[in-house]
Design an enzyme around this catalytic site. Structure first.
Site, short mmCIF file in Angstrom:
data_model
loop_
_atom_site.label_atom_id
_atom_site.label_comp_id
_atom_site.label_asym_id
_atom_site.label_seq_id
_atom_site.Cartn_x
_atom_site.Cartn_y
_atom_site.Cartn_z
N MET A 33 -31.24 26.12 -6.81
CA MET A 33 -32.61 26.47 -6.14
C MET A 33 -33.76 26.78 -7.11
SD MET A 33 -32.18 27.20 -2.15
CE MET A 33 -32.12 29.04 -2.45
N GLY A 34 -33.35 26.58 -8.50
CA GLY A 34 -34.36 26.97 -9.61
C GLY A 34 -34.45 28.45 -9.56
N ALA A 35 -35.71 29.08 -10.08
CA ALA A 35 -35.85 30.32 -10.52
C ALA A 35 -34.65 30.86 -11.39
CB ALA A 35 -36.09 31.39 -9.14
N HIS A 37 -31.87 32.32 -13.60
CA HIS A 37 -31.55 33.62 -14.36
C HIS A 37 -30.28 33.33 -14.93
CE1 HIS A 37 -28.76 34.15 -11.20
NE2 HIS A 37 -29.84 34.27 -10.17
N HIS A 40 -27.20 31.88 -13.39
CA HIS A 40 -27.34 30.30 -13.10
C HIS A 40 -26.71 29.62 -14.53
CE1 HIS A 40 -30.62 31.04 -10.21
NE2 HIS A 40 -29.64 30.34 -9.32
N ARG A 191 -33.64 36.60 -5.78
CA ARG A 191 -34.41 37.25 -4.71
C ARG A 191 -34.47 38.84 -5.17
NH1 ARG A 191 -31.30 33.86 -0.69
NH2 ARG A 191 -33.00 32.83 0.64
P1 AMP Z 1 -29.22 29.72 -6.10
O1 AMP Z 1 -30.18 29.07 -6.76
O2 AMP Z 1 -29.31 31.15 -5.64
O3 AMP Z 1 -28.67 28.97 -4.84
O4 AMP Z 1 -27.84 29.77 -6.89
C1 AMP Z 1 -27.35 28.55 -7.50
C2 AMP Z 1 -25.86 28.79 -8.04
O5 AMP Z 1 -25.96 29.81 -8.88
C3 AMP Z 1 -24.98 29.04 -6.80
O6 AMP Z 1 -23.45 28.66 -7.05
C4 AMP Z 1 -24.85 30.66 -6.88
O7 AMP Z 1 -23.57 31.21 -6.36
C5 AMP Z 1 -24.98 30.72 -8.65
N1 AMP Z 1 -25.22 32.10 -8.55
C6 AMP Z 1 -26.39 32.71 -8.23
N2 AMP Z 1 -26.31 34.07 -8.84
C7 AMP Z 1 -25.54 34.38 -9.67
C8 AMP Z 1 -24.73 35.19 -10.46
N3 AMP Z 1 -25.25 36.41 -10.33
N4 AMP Z 1 -23.67 35.12 -11.06
C9 AMP Z 1 -23.17 33.83 -10.98
N5 AMP Z 1 -23.45 32.79 -10.25
C10 AMP Z 1 -24.54 33.05 -9.68
#
Ligand code: AMP
Length: 282
Positions: A33-35, A37, A40, A191
Site C-alpha cells: 500500500m506504498g509508504a 519502508h 517492504h 503506521r
Molecule cells: P502494507 O503496505 O502494509 O500492506 O504491506 C505490504 C507488504 O509488506 C505486506 O506483505 C506486509 O506484510 C509486508 N510488511 C509490512 N511491514 C513489514 C515488516 N516490518 N517486515 C516485513 N514485511 C513487512
C-alpha cells in the site's frame, strides 16, 4: 537514484508492460500500500533473488478499511516510494487508481474462511480479509506473477492469502518473508508514522513481551498464565489490547499446550490512536 522506473496505471498499460516483463522468465509480485519502508524493501530484495523480474504494486485498497479506520490519513509517499524502488531496480510498478481496481458497477467479493476466521484480526476488523482477499486475487490475475511475497509481519494475512491462492487454483507461489524490525525490536510499519515521540518510546514493549512469553513457553511455562502476565505488562505500558494469543503456527487454531504443535504468538494493541500488530514464532 537508479534508472527511470516504469509505472503502469491502467490495465492496458499493465498488459503492454507485462508482455516485456514476462518474456524474461519468472515474475515476482510484491503487493504493497506504498509508504514504503525497509520491511517492504526486504520483500523486494527477496523477490529479486527468486525471480527474473519484479513487479511492485502500490495501491491503498479502500475495501480493507472500515469507515472509522485510517484510509483517508494513511501515509501516501509515492515519489519517495518510486525513488526507493528504482534503487532496487524494480522492473515495473503497478499503481492503479481506485476506479481501475473497482470500476463503476463492481459487485464481487471474495470472502475467505479458515485462517480468516481465527478470531484474531478478523474479530476486530471484520471487513478486513474480504477486502484483502478480493484485491490480492485481482492483483494476481492482473499481474499473473509466478511468485508473490508477503510479510510475516501480517501473519494472519499471509495465511489467508496462501490459502486463497491454493483454494482458487491461482498459479502463484506465496512466499512469507520474516519481519524487519527497528534496532529496539519494533516491527517496521507504515503506521509507526502515527506514533508520538512518547508512544514511539513505549511501542517496542510489544516485541519485548512477545519474546519474553516465547522464551517462557519454550522453557515449559503454562501458556495461559504466561499470556496473562504478558497482557498485564502490555496494558501497564499504556496499550489497549485487542489480543495477545498463542496459536498453531500453520492453522492459527487455539493451542492449549506446547505439545499441540508449532506455536506462533500474535498481538494487536492500540497505543493512542495507533493500532499496532506483531507476532513471533516460539
Ligand atoms: P502494507 O503496505 O502494509 O500492506 O504491506 C505490504 C507488504 O509488506 C505486506 O506483505 C506486509 O506484510 C509486508 N510488511 C509490512 N511491514 C513489514 C515488516 N516490518 N517486515 C516485513 N514485511 C513487512
Amino acid at each position: 537514484m537508479g534508472r527511470n522506473i516504469h509505472v503502469a496505471r491502467s490495465i492496458v498499460a499493465l498488459d503492454r508492460a507485462l508482455l516485456r516483463v514476462r518474456r524474461a522468465g519468472k515474475v515476482a509480485l510484491v503487493p504493497t500500500m506504498g509508504a514504503l519502508h525497509k520491511g517492504h524493501l526486504a520483500l523486494v530484495r527477496q523477490a529479486r533473488r527468486r525471480a527474473a523480474k519484479v513487479i511492485v504494486s502500490i495501491f491503498v485498497n479502500p475495501t480493507q478499511f472500515a469507515p472509522n479506520e485510517d484510509f483517508g490519513s494513511y501515509p501516501r509517499t509515492f515519489a519517495h516510494d518510486l525513488a526507493e524502488l528504482s534503487k532496487l531496480e524494480v522492473d515495473l510498478v503497478w499503481a492503479p487508481g481506485a476506479d481501475v481496481v473497482y470500476p463503476q458497477g463492481f459487485a464481487t467479493r471474495i470472502v475467505p474462511e479458515g485462517p480468516a476466521l481465527a478470531g484474531l484480526e478478523d474479530k476486530f476488523r471484520p471487513h478486513f480479509f474480504a477486502g484483502v482477499a478480493t484485491v490480492v486475487a485481482k492483483l494476481f490475475v492482473q499481474c499473473r506473477p509466478d511468485l508473490a511475497m508477503f510479510g510475516e509481519k501480517d501473519f494472519q494475512q499471509l495465511k489467508v492469502v496462501t490459502r486463497m491462492a491454493r483454494d482458487l487454483d491461482l498459479p502463484v507461489r506465496v512466499i512469507g518473508v520474516p519481519t524487519v524490525r527497528e534496532d529496539d525490536g519494533l516491527a517496521l510499519s507504515s503506521r509507526n508514522a502515527y506514533l508520538s515521540a512518547e508512544e514511539r518510546a513505549v511501542a517496542p514493549t510489544l516485541h519485548r513481551v512477545l519474546r519474553g512469553c516465547a522464551r517462557k513457553i519454550s522453557a515449559g511455562a503454562p501458556i495461559a498464565k504466561t499470556l496473562d502476565e504478558g497482557r498485564t505488562v502490555v496494558a501497564a505500558a499504556g496499550f489497549v489490547i485487542d489480543y495477545l494469543e498463542a496459536r498453531h503456527a500453520e492453522t492459527l487454531a487455539a493451542i492449549a499446550s506446547a505439545k499441540d504443535g508449532p506455536i506462533r504468538l500474535l498481538v494487536a494493541a492500540r497505543l493512542g490512536k495507533t493500532r499496532l500488530i506483531d507476532n513471533i514464532g516460539v
